[in-house]
Design a protein around this motif. Structure first.
Motif: not given
Length: 424
Positions: A26-31
């Protein structure tokens, strides 16, 4: 690949591993989605994502190293961590970099990090050792309370005037650890009474010393105030100004939060309250189901879309169900940590696990509360999702410690019998 090979790769509690990887994905996508402003400034579209991936890779490597360290060796590292963290916290006001008027960053060899992050981890280690060493048949010895207060004061005092929200989270974690560590409730009650009194006094001082915002842009106003205070001769500053040098920022955030005056959308000043305003627009425009990953529009206007307000972007892109799923991951993490702690035969790993779990989940919930307008604006990132350096790596250390505890901590006899039956 058979189950035995998977067990060799993913050692420790499988649920924690799953939560960790889901949060990282989720972090990779949202960042990547929320870093449009950074991409524009750098001129390289992939630069923010590549830097974040590099940080996560370093964090994963450190996680694996910590995961393979037996729990008893954490105690041996504590004295060295105490010396390093206290030295950094002491030097921070003199050599630290400023963010919104607060000295929070330190740079060594070109690498920036926040000493408060190391201080949090060290304090949890110290308190877990104190509680475990002073356990009796009737709970913690009464003297443990004094030792915990002394150690906490040493770590929290240097942090409180530069990073109030972090100091409050650490303080809440300390109280929680004392509660699960069976410190007498009478002592905890007296402490909470004193803390409440000090908070009222501190709040009064902030409202008295802090200056009202006069400009149309809060950021410009804070910059002008910082320059004025910085250029003011040291001998002309009052004691209150020296201690409460961030009172202007704190007062502005408190007044904005408690202000319940209704404002028509056409009259709302997005220049003055840009972060809160654009976060609200992002949430309101999600239309329950969200716009889809990468389709946020408010990321271009929200200054901390990739960090403090990334949860608002998650709601905008993933909708209410996506936001609930993210929040539930942290809640499941806390319950899983509680189960790991409950099956530990020795008290030290149990207290350490509960302290780490409570800190991670409380910080996450607080970040979410800020994003949806239920708490004043602070600088707390969303653990393992927000773009960050020191915080991301320290959070990976926390997860590694939890996995180490789930692997190496001696289990109760009843838990061993249950585990043997499950394997059969």
């Amino acid at each position: 690949m058979n189950n035995k090979s998977l067990n060799n790769i993913f050692k420790g509690d499988k649920v924690i591993w799953m939560i960790f990887f889901l949060l990282c994905m989720i972090s990779i996508v949202e960042v990547y989605s929320a870093s449009s402003s950074l991409s524009y400034k750098s001129g390289v579209y992939w630069s923010p994502l590549l830097k974040h991936l590099a940080t996560l890779i370093i964090g994963w490597f450190i996680l694996v190293v910590v995961m393979n360290i037996k729990v008893r060796f954490f105690k041996l590292a504590t004295p060295f961590l105490i010396m390093i963290s206290l030295l950094m916290l002491a030097l921070l006001p003199f050599i630290g970099g400023e963010t919104n008027g607060a000295s929070r960053w330190m740079s060594v060899g070109g690498l920036q990090f926040q000493p408060s992050e190391l201080g949090k981890a060290t304090l949890i280690l110290c308190i877990a050792q104190i509680l475990s060493a002073m356990q009796t048949k009737n709970g913690a010895d009464k003297k443990a309370f004094k030792y915990i207060l002394g150690v906490s004061a040493i770590f929290i005092t240097p942090i409180v005037f530069e990073n109030l929200s972090t100091a409050m989270l650490i303080s809440a974690t300390v109280v929680f650890m004392m509660y699960v560590g069976l410190v007498p409730l009478k002592q905890i009650g007296k402490l909470l009474g004193v803390v409440a009194t000090l908070l009222v006094i501190a709040l009064s001082m902030v409202l008295l010393v802090g200056k009202e915002e006069q400009t149309t842009s809060s950021k410009q106003n804070l910059t002008e105030q910082s320059i004025r205070i910085e250029n003011q001769p040291e001998e002309e500053k009052s004691a209150a100004e020296k201690i409460f040098h961030r009172a202007d920022t704190w007062k502005a955030r408190i007044l904005k939060f408690v202000n319940n005056e209704k404002v028509a959308p056409k009259d709302y000043d997005l220049d003055k309250d840009g972060q809160v305003g654009h976060a609200n627009i992002a949430i309101a425009s999600s239309n329950v189901i969200g716009k889809g990953p990468g389709n946020s529009t408010e990321r271009d206007f929200l200054s901390q879309a990739f960090s403090d307000f990334i949860y608002a972007i998650i709601i905008e892109e993933m909708g209410i169900l996506g936001a609930f799923f993210v929040a539930s991951l942290y809640i499941v993490l806390l319950f899983r940590v509680a189960r790991i702690a409950n099956r530990c035969e020795n008290s030290f790993p149990a207290f350490l696990a509960m302290g780490i779990g409570f800190l991670l989940v409380t910080q996450a919930l607080f970040n979410m509360a800020v994003a949806v307008g239920l708490a004043p604006v602070t600088g707390q990132p969303l653990p393992l999702i927000s773009k960050g350096g020191t915080s991301t790596i320290i959070n990976c250390v926390y997860i590694g410690a939890l996995l180490s505890i789930s692997r190496f901590a001696k289990r109760r006899e009843s838990e061993l019998v249950t585990a043997d039956k499950e394997e059969e």
